[in-house]
Design a protein around this motif. Structure first.
Motif, mmCIF file in Angstrom:
data_model
loop_
_atom_site.group_PDB
_atom_site.id
_atom_site.type_symbol
_atom_site.label_atom_id
_atom_site.label_comp_id
_atom_site.label_asym_id
_atom_site.label_seq_id
_atom_site.Cartn_x
_atom_site.Cartn_y
_atom_site.Cartn_z
ATOM 1 N N LYS A 2 80.720 65.595 -1.696
ATOM 2 C CA LYS A 2 81.418 64.437 -2.242
ATOM 3 C C LYS A 2 80.532 63.805 -3.309
ATOM 4 N N LEU A 3 81.125 63.527 -4.475
ATOM 5 C CA LEU A 3 80.400 62.881 -5.568
ATOM 6 C C LEU A 3 80.900 61.461 -5.723
ATOM 7 N N SER A 4 79.972 60.505 -5.706
ATOM 8 C CA SER A 4 80.280 59.100 -5.984
ATOM 9 C C SER A 4 79.552 58.723 -7.271
ATOM 10 N N ILE A 5 80.247 58.011 -8.156
ATOM 11 C CA ILE A 5 79.661 57.616 -9.434
ATOM 12 C C ILE A 5 79.633 56.097 -9.505
ATOM 13 N N TYR A 6 78.460 55.569 -9.827
ATOM 14 C CA TYR A 6 78.279 54.128 -9.966
ATOM 15 C C TYR A 6 77.753 53.818 -11.363
ATOM 16 N N THR A 22 68.094 51.529 -3.456
ATOM 17 C CA THR A 22 69.042 51.333 -2.350
ATOM 18 C C THR A 22 69.956 52.542 -2.217
ATOM 19 N N LEU A 23 70.463 53.051 -3.328
ATOM 20 C CA LEU A 23 71.329 54.235 -3.282
ATOM 21 C C LEU A 23 70.574 55.441 -2.732
ATOM 22 N N LEU A 24 69.306 55.573 -3.102
ATOM 23 C CA LEU A 24 68.491 56.676 -2.605
ATOM 24 C C LEU A 24 68.395 56.639 -1.084
ATOM 25 N N LYS A 25 68.290 55.451 -0.521
ATOM 26 C CA LYS A 25 68.184 55.297 0.929
ATOM 27 C C LYS A 25 69.526 55.482 1.633
ATOM 28 N N GLN A 26 70.641 55.348 0.896
ATOM 29 C CA GLN A 26 71.970 55.419 1.491
ATOM 30 C C GLN A 26 72.566 56.824 1.537
ATOM 31 N N VAL A 27 72.103 57.702 0.656
ATOM 32 C CA VAL A 27 72.728 59.025 0.565
ATOM 33 C C VAL A 27 72.428 59.833 1.823
ATOM 34 N N ASN A 28 73.421 60.605 2.248
ATOM 35 C CA ASN A 28 73.227 61.447 3.435
ATOM 36 C C ASN A 28 74.138 62.666 3.373
ATOM 37 N N GLY A 29 73.854 63.613 4.243
ATOM 38 C CA GLY A 29 74.685 64.810 4.354
ATOM 39 C C GLY A 29 74.858 65.537 3.042
ATOM 40 N N ASN A 30 76.100 65.860 2.748
ATOM 41 C CA ASN A 30 76.376 66.600 1.518
ATOM 42 C C ASN A 30 77.008 65.696 0.455
ATOM 43 N N ASN A 31 76.537 64.453 0.396
ATOM 44 C CA ASN A 31 76.981 63.511 -0.633
ATOM 45 C C ASN A 31 76.006 63.524 -1.796
ATOM 46 N N ILE A 32 76.556 63.371 -2.992
ATOM 47 C CA ILE A 32 75.747 63.228 -4.196
ATOM 48 C C ILE A 32 76.187 61.952 -4.894
ATOM 49 N N HIS A 83 69.190 53.459 -24.684
ATOM 50 C CA HIS A 83 68.800 54.498 -23.738
ATOM 51 C C HIS A 83 69.701 54.396 -22.498
ATOM 52 N N THR A 84 70.402 55.464 -22.168
ATOM 53 C CA THR A 84 71.229 55.498 -20.965
ATOM 54 C C THR A 84 70.504 56.307 -19.901
ATOM 55 N N ASN A 85 70.385 55.714 -18.723
ATOM 56 C CA ASN A 85 69.730 56.373 -17.595
ATOM 57 C C ASN A 85 70.784 56.919 -16.646
ATOM 58 N N ILE A 86 70.521 58.062 -16.083
ATOM 59 C CA ILE A 86 71.369 58.588 -15.025
ATOM 60 C C ILE A 86 70.475 59.167 -13.943
ATOM 61 N N ALA A 87 70.702 58.725 -12.730
ATOM 62 C CA ALA A 87 69.982 59.260 -11.578
ATOM 63 C C ALA A 87 70.976 60.056 -10.750
ATOM 64 N N LEU A 88 70.620 61.290 -10.435
ATOM 65 C CA LEU A 88 71.417 62.097 -9.512
ATOM 66 C C LEU A 88 70.679 62.121 -8.191
ATOM 67 N N ILE A 89 71.329 61.622 -7.170
ATOM 68 C CA ILE A 89 70.700 61.444 -5.868
ATOM 69 C C ILE A 89 71.465 62.277 -4.853
ATOM 70 N N GLY A 90 70.761 63.155 -4.161
ATOM 71 C CA GLY A 90 71.415 63.977 -3.149
ATOM 72 C C GLY A 90 70.500 65.080 -2.684
ATOM 73 N N ILE A 99 75.538 72.761 -11.003
ATOM 74 C CA ILE A 99 76.135 71.566 -10.392
ATOM 75 C C ILE A 99 75.759 70.325 -11.197
ATOM 76 N N ILE A 100 74.488 70.228 -11.603
ATOM 77 C CA ILE A 100 74.046 69.068 -12.380
ATOM 78 C C ILE A 100 74.822 68.988 -13.699
ATOM 79 N N GLU A 101 74.999 70.108 -14.389
ATOM 80 C CA GLU A 101 75.762 70.109 -15.643
ATOM 81 C C GLU A 101 77.180 69.602 -15.416
ATOM 82 N N LYS A 102 77.824 70.090 -14.370
ATOM 83 C CA LYS A 102 79.200 69.656 -14.069
ATOM 84 C C LYS A 102 79.241 68.166 -13.757
ATOM 85 N N ILE A 103 78.296 67.692 -12.963
ATOM 86 C CA ILE A 103 78.256 66.265 -12.623
ATOM 87 C C ILE A 103 78.074 65.428 -13.886
ATOM 88 N N LEU A 104 77.155 65.831 -14.757
ATOM 89 C CA LEU A 104 76.918 65.066 -15.983
ATOM 90 C C LEU A 104 78.171 65.003 -16.852
#
Length: 131
Positions: A2-6, A22-32, A83-90, A99-104
């Motif tokens: 599951k992908l969630s975008i904020y 906070t998001l880093l601490k919240q992610v679990n299982g197969n969530n990105i 400058h735009t930042n994007i963090a992928l957490i999972g 997968i990273i390319e598709k998410i971006l």
């Protein structure tokens, strides 16, 4: 998976850093989680860096540029609203290059920004890093 975008509407670098942590601490299982934000003028330093060794705190203070410490390792990075930042957490086993390319690409699509992804996973608009 599951992908969630904020997207953060705040440009406060300390606030955005706290949200990322906070998001880093919240992610679990197969969530990105994909988290995008922009910061006001700031220098972001890694968790183990000494600000007096990697930048000039007095000069930055005189220019109203904040120093913000990340919870991750890495070098000192100047950021501003260009400058735009994007963090992928999972889980790392999910975050393959494909997968990273598709998410971006999927992350920028709702923003009506057509991007390409370089071999080193930088987002390009009209073949340029800065957009």
């Amino acid at each position: 998976m599951k992908l969630s975008i904020y997207y953060s509407e705040s440009t406060d670098p300390s606030f955005n850093q706290a949200i990322e942590e906070t998001l880093l601490k919240q992610v679990n299982g197969n969530n990105i989680i994909a988290f995008l934000w922009q910061n006001q003028r700031s220098v972001n330093i890694g968790k183990d860096q000494n600000p007096w060794r990697v930048c000039k705190p007095k000069l930055l203070r005189s220019e109203n540029i904040n120093i913000v410490r990340r919870h991750t390792i890495g070098g000192a990075i100047y950021q501003d609203l260009t400058h735009t930042n994007i963090a992928l957490i999972g889980p790392t086993h999910y975050l393959t290059q494909g997968i990273i390319e598709k998410i971006l690409i999927d992350t920028f699509e709702p923003l009506k920004i057509d991007i390409a992804v370089s071999d080193n996973l930088e987002c390009l608009v009209e073949n340029k890093k800065n957009f």
